[in-house]
Design an enzyme around this catalytic site. Structure first.
Site, PDB file in Angstrom:
ATOM      1  N   ASN A 173     -70.304  23.542 -54.698  1.00  0.00           N
ATOM      2  CA  ASN A 173     -71.447  22.616 -54.668  1.00  0.00           C
ATOM      3  C   ASN A 173     -72.763  23.364 -54.469  1.00  0.00           C
ATOM      4  O   ASN A 173     -73.556  23.038 -53.594  1.00  0.00           O
ATOM      5  CB  ASN A 173     -71.264  21.568 -53.562  1.00  0.00           C
ATOM      6  CG  ASN A 173     -70.040  20.712 -53.778  1.00  0.00           C
ATOM      7  OD1 ASN A 173     -69.799  20.230 -54.890  1.00  0.00           O
ATOM      8  ND2 ASN A 173     -69.232  20.535 -52.747  1.00  0.00           N
ATOM      9  N   ARG A 178     -79.441  29.695 -54.856  1.00  0.00           N
ATOM     10  CA  ARG A 178     -79.055  29.459 -53.461  1.00  0.00           C
ATOM     11  C   ARG A 178     -77.862  30.326 -53.072  1.00  0.00           C
ATOM     12  O   ARG A 178     -77.793  30.830 -51.936  1.00  0.00           O
ATOM     13  CB  ARG A 178     -78.719  27.983 -53.253  1.00  0.00           C
ATOM     14  CG  ARG A 178     -78.477  27.614 -51.794  1.00  0.00           C
ATOM     15  CD  ARG A 178     -78.564  26.113 -51.565  1.00  0.00           C
ATOM     16  NE  ARG A 178     -78.337  25.801 -50.161  1.00  0.00           N
ATOM     17  CZ  ARG A 178     -77.173  25.341 -49.675  1.00  0.00           C
ATOM     18  NH1 ARG A 178     -76.157  25.142 -50.503  1.00  0.00           N
ATOM     19  NH2 ARG A 178     -77.026  25.067 -48.396  1.00  0.00           N
ATOM     20  N   LYS A 272     -60.888  26.709 -59.887  1.00  0.00           N
ATOM     21  CA  LYS A 272     -62.041  27.324 -60.542  1.00  0.00           C
ATOM     22  C   LYS A 272     -62.432  28.626 -59.861  1.00  0.00           C
ATOM     23  O   LYS A 272     -62.664  29.651 -60.527  1.00  0.00           O
ATOM     24  CB  LYS A 272     -63.210  26.348 -60.551  1.00  0.00           C
ATOM     25  CG  LYS A 272     -64.452  26.889 -61.257  1.00  0.00           C
ATOM     26  CD  LYS A 272     -65.537  27.181 -60.255  1.00  0.00           C
ATOM     27  CE  LYS A 272     -66.800  27.679 -60.948  1.00  0.00           C
ATOM     28  NZ  LYS A 272     -67.919  27.865 -60.002  1.00  0.00           N
ATOM     29  N   PRO A 289     -62.521  30.139 -66.236  1.00  0.00           N
ATOM     30  CA  PRO A 289     -62.960  29.222 -65.173  1.00  0.00           C
ATOM     31  C   PRO A 289     -63.587  27.961 -65.791  1.00  0.00           C
ATOM     32  O   PRO A 289     -64.430  28.051 -66.677  1.00  0.00           O
ATOM     33  CB  PRO A 289     -64.015  30.036 -64.412  1.00  0.00           C
ATOM     34  CG  PRO A 289     -63.739  31.469 -64.765  1.00  0.00           C
ATOM     35  CD  PRO A 289     -63.219  31.427 -66.164  1.00  0.00           C
ATOM     36  N   ASP A 291     -65.702  24.586 -64.931  1.00  0.00           N
ATOM     37  CA  ASP A 291     -66.485  23.726 -64.059  1.00  0.00           C
ATOM     38  C   ASP A 291     -67.143  22.657 -64.922  1.00  0.00           C
ATOM     39  O   ASP A 291     -66.863  22.541 -66.126  1.00  0.00           O
ATOM     40  CB  ASP A 291     -67.517  24.518 -63.251  1.00  0.00           C
ATOM     41  CG  ASP A 291     -68.529  25.246 -64.129  1.00  0.00           C
ATOM     42  OD1 ASP A 291     -68.543  25.021 -65.375  1.00  0.00           O
ATOM     43  OD2 ASP A 291     -69.326  26.031 -63.598  1.00  0.00           O
ATOM     44  N   HIS A 293     -70.065  22.471 -66.125  1.00  0.00           N
ATOM     45  CA  HIS A 293     -70.862  23.036 -67.214  1.00  0.00           C
ATOM     46  C   HIS A 293     -69.977  23.409 -68.408  1.00  0.00           C
ATOM     47  O   HIS A 293     -70.313  23.115 -69.568  1.00  0.00           O
ATOM     48  CB  HIS A 293     -71.631  24.266 -66.726  1.00  0.00           C
ATOM     49  CG  HIS A 293     -72.563  23.980 -65.592  1.00  0.00           C
ATOM     50  ND1 HIS A 293     -73.728  23.273 -65.753  1.00  0.00           N
ATOM     51  CD2 HIS A 293     -72.500  24.294 -64.268  1.00  0.00           C
ATOM     52  CE1 HIS A 293     -74.345  23.164 -64.595  1.00  0.00           C
ATOM     53  NE2 HIS A 293     -73.620  23.777 -63.675  1.00  0.00           N
TER      54      HIS A 293
END
Length: 403
Positions: A173, A178, A272, A289, A291, A293
Site C-alpha cells: 500500500n 514514499r 506479489k 509480479p 499488482d 498496475h
C-alpha cells in the site's frame, strides 16, 4: 567536504567498461521501482549503495562509467557495535556526530579493481544479452515492439536478497517515492555509515541481525513505518531462528515455485512481494509480479478478460495472468514485464508520448491492429540467451499449482 563525482570534472578517477545504452539505460533501470537506493545527483549521474560500497554511475553511448568511494572504517565499526547493541541510530545521525571528522579526513575515491567491475556486471546481469531478448519479445508481441522503440535498455537487477526482501516488505500500500524515504530511514537507523558527500550521508543496508533485534519494531514505528515495522522485525527474526543466515541466498538454487512459496511463509510477504524478490534477487526470470498496475496493463493492452468482475487480485488471478505472460514472452517473462511496467509509470509518460507518431505510422501499414502477434518458431541463437536460461526457467506453466 567531499563531493559527488561528476565525469565532466575529469575522467582520471573513474573506471569504465563497454556497455551500450541498448543493453542498459541507467535512468530507466534505476528509477523504475525495482531498487530504492539510487538518486540522480547530477544530470545523468546516479549515486547509490550496492554491495557495501557507495557508487556514482553515468554512461555515454557505448560506455558505463563508475566511481567508487572509500569507507570511513572507524565510524563504520562504531556503527556496527551500536547496531549489535540494539541502538536506533537515527537521532545520532541527524546530529551529524558520526561524520564529525569528515573535513579532517575527506572521502577519496577507492582503488577500483576487477572485483568491483565484476560486482557491477553481476548487479546488472550484463552476461544476459538484452538485445536478443528484446528481439524475441518484439517478434511475439506487437505491443511490446511499440514500447521497445523508446524504452530500451531496461534490465532486471540481481540485488542482495536481504535488501530486496526487506525493501519490498515496505512496498505494501505504498508508492515509489514514499518507499524510497522509508528504505533510506531504515538504513539511517540500523545500517552502518559508509561516507558523506555534499552533506548527504550514505549507509549500508541493515543486516538480518540488526533487523531482528527486539527494539526494532518500536524504532521503526517512530519513523513512520506503521504495521510494516512488525513485519520487518518478525520476518528477520523468523529467518534467523528457523532458517539461518544463508537461507535467503540459498533460495537462488531452488526452483521458482519452491522459492516463492518459502518466501510466503514470512510475515508481510504475499505472492506479489515474493515474486518481486524471486525476480529481482533470486535468479527467477520467469517470475511475473502482478499488482493492480500490471493487471490494468493486461486488460488495457492485451484485452485480458479473466477476472474482470473481481475487485482484488486473488492467488488464482495472479497465477493466471502470470501464465498468460509466460506463454507470450517465454522464460524471461519477468524481464519483459518490467519494461511495460516502467513504460506505464507517470514519471516516464513524456517518453511514452514520443512513441505515438511511430506507432501510428506502423498501424497504417497493418491490415489489422492487434496487441499480440502470432508467435514465430524459436530462432536459433548464437548461444547468448539460450545458454543463459536458468534451470528454473525449464519449469512449465502446467506444473504450477493454485496456492
Amino acid at each position: 567536504m567531499a563531493k559527488h563525482a561528476v565525469l565532466s570534472s575529469g575522467a582520471k578517477m573513474w573506471k569504465s567498461m563497454k556497455c551500450a545504452k541498448s543493453e542498459l539505460r541507467l535512468d530507466l533501470t534505476l528509477a523504475c521501482g525495482q531498487t530504492f537506493r539510487w538518486r540522480e545527483t547530477a544530470e545523468g549521474h546516479w549515486t547509490g549503495v550496492m554491495a557495501g560500497r557507495v557508487w556514482t554511475l553515468t554512461q555515454t553511448d557505448d560506455t558505463l562509467w563508475y566511481h567508487v568511494y572509500k569507507h570511513q572504517d572507524k565510524q563504520k565499526n562504531e556503527g556496527d557495535r551500536k547496531r549489535r547493541a540494539g541502538v536506533c541510530l537515527l537521532e545520532e545521525n541527524k546530529a551529524g556526530k558520526r561524520f564529525k571528522n569528515e573535513e579532517e579526513d575527506p572521502v577519496t575515491v577507492a582503488q577500483t579493481s576487477e572485483v568491483e567491475e565484476g560486482m557491477l556486471r553481476d548487479y546488472f546481469q550484463l552476461n544476459v544479452n538484452l538485445g536478443d531478448l528484446y528481439s524475441e519479445w518484439a517478434a511475439a508481441d506487437c505491443h511490446f515492439r511499440n514500447i521497445a522503440q523508446i524504452f530500451t535498455g531496461v534490465r532486471m537487477l540481481r540485488q542482495d536478497p536481504t535488501e530486496c526482501l526487506f525493501s519490498f516488505i515496505c512496498t505494501s500500500n505504498n508508492h515509489i517515492s514514499r518507499i524510497q524515504g522509508m528504505v533510506e530511514r531504515l538504513c539511517q537507523a540500523l545500517g552502518a555509515p559508509l561516507c558523506q558527500l555534499d552533506q548527504t550521508s550514505y549507509y549500508d543496508f541493515p543486516s538480518l541481525s540488526a533487523l531482528a533485534d527486539s527494539s526494532v519494531e518500536a524504532c521503526l514505528r517512530d519513523l513512520g513505518f506503521g504495521y510494516r515495522a512488525r513485519f520487518l522485525q518478525q520476518s528477520a527474526k523468523q529467518i534467523l531462528d528457523t532458517r539461518g543466515l544463508q537461507w535467503l541466498e540459498g533460495l537462488r538454487k531452488a526452483p521458482y515455485l519452491e522459492a516463492r512459496d518459502a518466501l510466503r511463509t514470512l510475515p508481510g510477504v504475499g505472492t506479489k512481494v515474493a515474486d518481486c524478490v524471486c525476480l529481482m534477487s533470486l535468479d527467477k526470470p520467469e517470475a511475473v509480479p502482478i499488482d493492480t498496475h500490471v493487471w490494468q496493463i493486461a486488460k488495457r493492452d492485451y484485452k485480458y478478460a479473466a477476472g474482470s468482475g473481481q475487485k482484488s487480485i486473488t492467488d488464482k488471478l495472479h497465477r493466471d495472468i502470470g501464465d498468460f505472460f509466460r506463454k507470450l514472452w517465454g522464460p524471461y517473462a519477468g524481464w519483459a514485464q518490467s519494461v511495460l511496467f516502467c513504460a506505464d509509470l507517470k514519471k516516464f509518460q513524456s517518453l511514452k508520448e514520443m512513441m505515438q507518431p511511430k506507432k501510428e505510422e506502423e498501424e497504417e501499414g497493418e491490415e489489422e491492429e492487434t496487441a499480440v502477434c502470432k508467435k514465430p518458431k524459436k530462432a536459433e541463437h548464437n548461444g547468448t540467451v539460450k545458454t543463459l536460461k536458468p534451470k528454473s526457467a525449464k519449469m512449465t506453466v502446467k506444473k504450477e499449482k493454485v496456492v
